[in-house]
Design an enzyme around this catalytic site. Sequence first.
Site, PDB file in Angstrom:
ATOM      1  N   ASN A  93      36.121  47.741  45.903  1.00 57.85           N
ATOM      2  CA  ASN A  93      34.786  47.244  45.571  1.00 57.85           C
ATOM      3  C   ASN A  93      34.543  45.937  46.317  1.00 57.85           C
ATOM      4  OD1 ASN A  93      35.702  44.950  43.843  1.00 57.85           O
ATOM      5  ND2 ASN A  93      36.579  46.656  42.676  1.00 57.85           N
ATOM      6  N   LYS A 152      47.495  60.473  57.435  1.00 55.84           N
ATOM      7  CA  LYS A 152      46.027  60.428  57.404  1.00 55.84           C
ATOM      8  C   LYS A 152      45.445  61.807  57.080  1.00 55.84           C
ATOM      9  CE  LYS A 152      42.123  59.209  60.297  1.00 55.84           C
ATOM     10  NZ  LYS A 152      41.656  58.941  61.641  1.00 55.84           N
ATOM     11  N   PRO A 159      45.446  51.944  34.381  1.00 51.03           N
ATOM     12  CA  PRO A 159      45.677  51.241  33.118  1.00 51.03           C
ATOM     13  C   PRO A 159      44.588  50.194  32.903  1.00 51.03           C
ATOM     14  CG  PRO A 159      47.507  50.884  34.673  1.00 51.03           C
ATOM     15  CD  PRO A 159      46.493  51.712  35.372  1.00 51.03           C
TER      16      PRO A 159
HETATM   17  O1  PMT Z   1      35.058  38.085  43.230  1.00 51.75           O
HETATM   18  P1  PMT Z   1      33.602  37.709  43.366  1.00 51.75           P
HETATM   19  O2  PMT Z   1      32.989  38.270  44.630  1.00 51.75           O
HETATM   20  O3  PMT Z   1      33.371  36.238  43.230  1.00 51.75           O
HETATM   21  O4  PMT Z   1      32.800  38.426  42.167  1.00 51.75           O
HETATM   22  C1  PMT Z   1      33.092  38.053  40.859  1.00 51.75           C
HETATM   23  C2  PMT Z   1      33.044  39.263  39.920  1.00 51.75           C
HETATM   24  C3  PMT Z   1      31.641  39.842  39.905  1.00 51.75           C
HETATM   25  C4  PMT Z   1      34.043  40.336  40.362  1.00 51.75           C
HETATM   26  C5  PMT Z   1      33.455  38.733  38.498  1.00 51.75           C
HETATM   27  O5  PMT Z   1      32.572  37.739  38.096  1.00 51.75           O
HETATM   28  C6  PMT Z   1      33.489  39.864  37.485  1.00 51.75           C
HETATM   29  O6  PMT Z   1      32.480  40.215  36.868  1.00 51.75           O
HETATM   30  N1  PMT Z   1      34.668  40.483  37.261  1.00 51.75           N
HETATM   31  C7  PMT Z   1      34.857  41.645  36.396  1.00 51.75           C
HETATM   32  C8  PMT Z   1      34.380  42.879  37.112  1.00 51.75           C
HETATM   33  C9  PMT Z   1      34.686  44.149  36.349  1.00 51.75           C
HETATM   34  O7  PMT Z   1      35.523  44.887  36.739  1.00 51.75           O
HETATM   35  O8  PMT Z   1      34.039  44.263  35.204  1.00 51.75           O
HETATM   36  P2  PMT Z   1      34.221  45.552  34.221  1.00 51.75           P
HETATM   37  O9  PMT Z   1      33.040  45.436  33.343  1.00 51.75           O
HETATM   38  O10 PMT Z   1      34.407  46.794  34.993  1.00 51.75           O
HETATM   39  O11 PMT Z   1      35.555  45.263  33.443  1.00 51.75           O
HETATM   40  C10 PMT Z   1      35.587  44.573  32.199  1.00 51.75           C
HETATM   41  C11 PMT Z   1      36.858  43.765  32.052  1.00 51.75           C
HETATM   42  O12 PMT Z   1      37.982  44.651  32.013  1.00 51.75           O
HETATM   43  C12 PMT Z   1      37.142  42.791  33.185  1.00 51.75           C
HETATM   44  O13 PMT Z   1      37.694  41.626  32.629  1.00 51.75           O
HETATM   45  C13 PMT Z   1      38.151  43.530  34.045  1.00 51.75           C
HETATM   46  O14 PMT Z   1      39.020  42.605  34.734  1.00 51.75           O
HETATM   47  C14 PMT Z   1      38.907  44.319  33.005  1.00 51.75           C
HETATM   48  N2  PMT Z   1      39.517  45.569  33.500  1.00 51.75           N
HETATM   49  C15 PMT Z   1      38.752  46.580  34.004  1.00 51.75           C
HETATM   50  C16 PMT Z   1      39.337  47.765  34.397  1.00 51.75           C
HETATM   51  C17 PMT Z   1      40.732  47.906  34.257  1.00 51.75           C
HETATM   52  N3  PMT Z   1      41.368  49.016  34.631  1.00 51.75           N
HETATM   53  N4  PMT Z   1      41.465  46.878  33.753  1.00 51.75           N
HETATM   54  C18 PMT Z   1      40.875  45.744  33.370  1.00 51.75           C
HETATM   55  O15 PMT Z   1      41.533  44.813  32.898  1.00 51.75           O
END
Ligand code: PMT
Length: 400
Positions: A211, A290, A308
């Site tokens: 991403n 590949k 996870p």
């Molecule tokens: O890195 P930048 O370009 O500065 O951008 C910052 C950001 C937009 C990435 C940051 O501010 C942000 O929003 N990060 C979280 C992005 C995300 O994955 O959000 P989510 O809504 O999908 O996940 C929710 C939470 O679960 C997050 O804390 C994520 O780290 C966590 N997660 C998600 C999936 C996973 N498999 N494990 C996790 O721990």
Amino acid sequence: MSNLKTKHIVVGVSGGIAAYKIPELIRLLRKSGAEVKVTMTRNALNFVTELTLRTLSNNDVYSDVFAAINHHATEHISLPNWADLMVVAPASADVLGKMANGIADDALTTTFLATRKPVVIAPAMNDNMYRSEATQQAIQILSSRPNITMLDCAEGELACGTVGKGRMQEVQDILYAIEKALTPKTMLGQHVLITAGPTKERLDPVRYLSNDSSGKMGYALARACYNRGAIVTLISGPTALPSPIGCETIRVSSAEQMYQMVMSRQDEQNMIILCAAVADFTPTKQSASKIKKIPNQTLFSLELQTTPDIAAAVGANRREEQTLVGFALETNDAETNALHKLQNKGLDWIVLNSLENKGAGFELDTNMVTLFSNKGDRIDLPLATKEEIAEGIIDNLLRH
Ligand code: PMT
């Protein structure tokens, strides 16, 4: 750099080739909102002009103790009184020796001797001069003073043509040191783990799913905690950013690797901030070679499995006194989805950034967030740089 806003910084320039970088330091300080005044040695005038520094600082330059231009005869007293911090960059071997031994025979050294405020020193010189007993003793004496932050010299190519240790630290790193010296140590000794950046889920040796996360938000949080005296572990997915000074930075690639690393470091933490954009899905199979396009093939299917959920695992394994903070990046129904994640993952706080808000989210230098706590608090932080947002997040977490 919000904590430099309205700060008064005295920049002391001594005679060394690295003085050519000081106009950029002054520019960055002023861009961060600081007011700057310059004092320089007579030797420094051979490397950078007074006119340049006066123009960039927008203030008179103090280089001659007896010059008629001085507003009164005691600039070396009025400057330290005016300053919140003095930075000496570059600090030559000569000036280090004088500052360590109380010699005050020019504008810079008299100003330094009268300064009781924090001082950041960035030495720069030839590597033999740096390694000399006299210079090392001076560095040791100055480093032992509680108001002084002594930066190490960097290694690399030196102006004299040799390669060695003697380069001045990069201007950006001097700026970070100034910022740290001016930050109250409200997190002294606390262990903080931060995740940042994207993850890469490999399909084959040349392709992956990922991403747009740059890591900027997470790295800014790491610096904000480090500046407050915290012991910071930054677990970062692949980014182009340099590791923040003073933080233990562990680079990982996939969601699985990030999960393993976070879980192995969870116990020792007082606070965990999960800012990484972790992939929710990863290919079930990774091809060793590949994947080839088959002639006339128009459809190609990928089988994915869930990764996870690091935040949920951290929430399930938590110690009661740990503070757990997640991020939520949303495109629609932002608040509902964020509150859902706060509850489901067992977190104390969730920081919502929504792509519906211009200037918020991936890659940009700015963000706009709302913090929700599991006790019902709601705090809106308006559009600002990611550094300012990081300061705001940490200040609010500490306040509640
Ligand atoms: O890195 P930048 O370009 O500065 O951008 C910052 C950001 C937009 C990435 C940051 O501010 C942000 O929003 N990060 C979280 C992005 C995300 O994955 O959000 P989510 O809504 O999908 O996940 C929710 C939470 O679960 C997050 O804390 C994520 O780290 C966590 N997660 C998600 C999936 C996973 N498999 N494990 C996790 O721990």
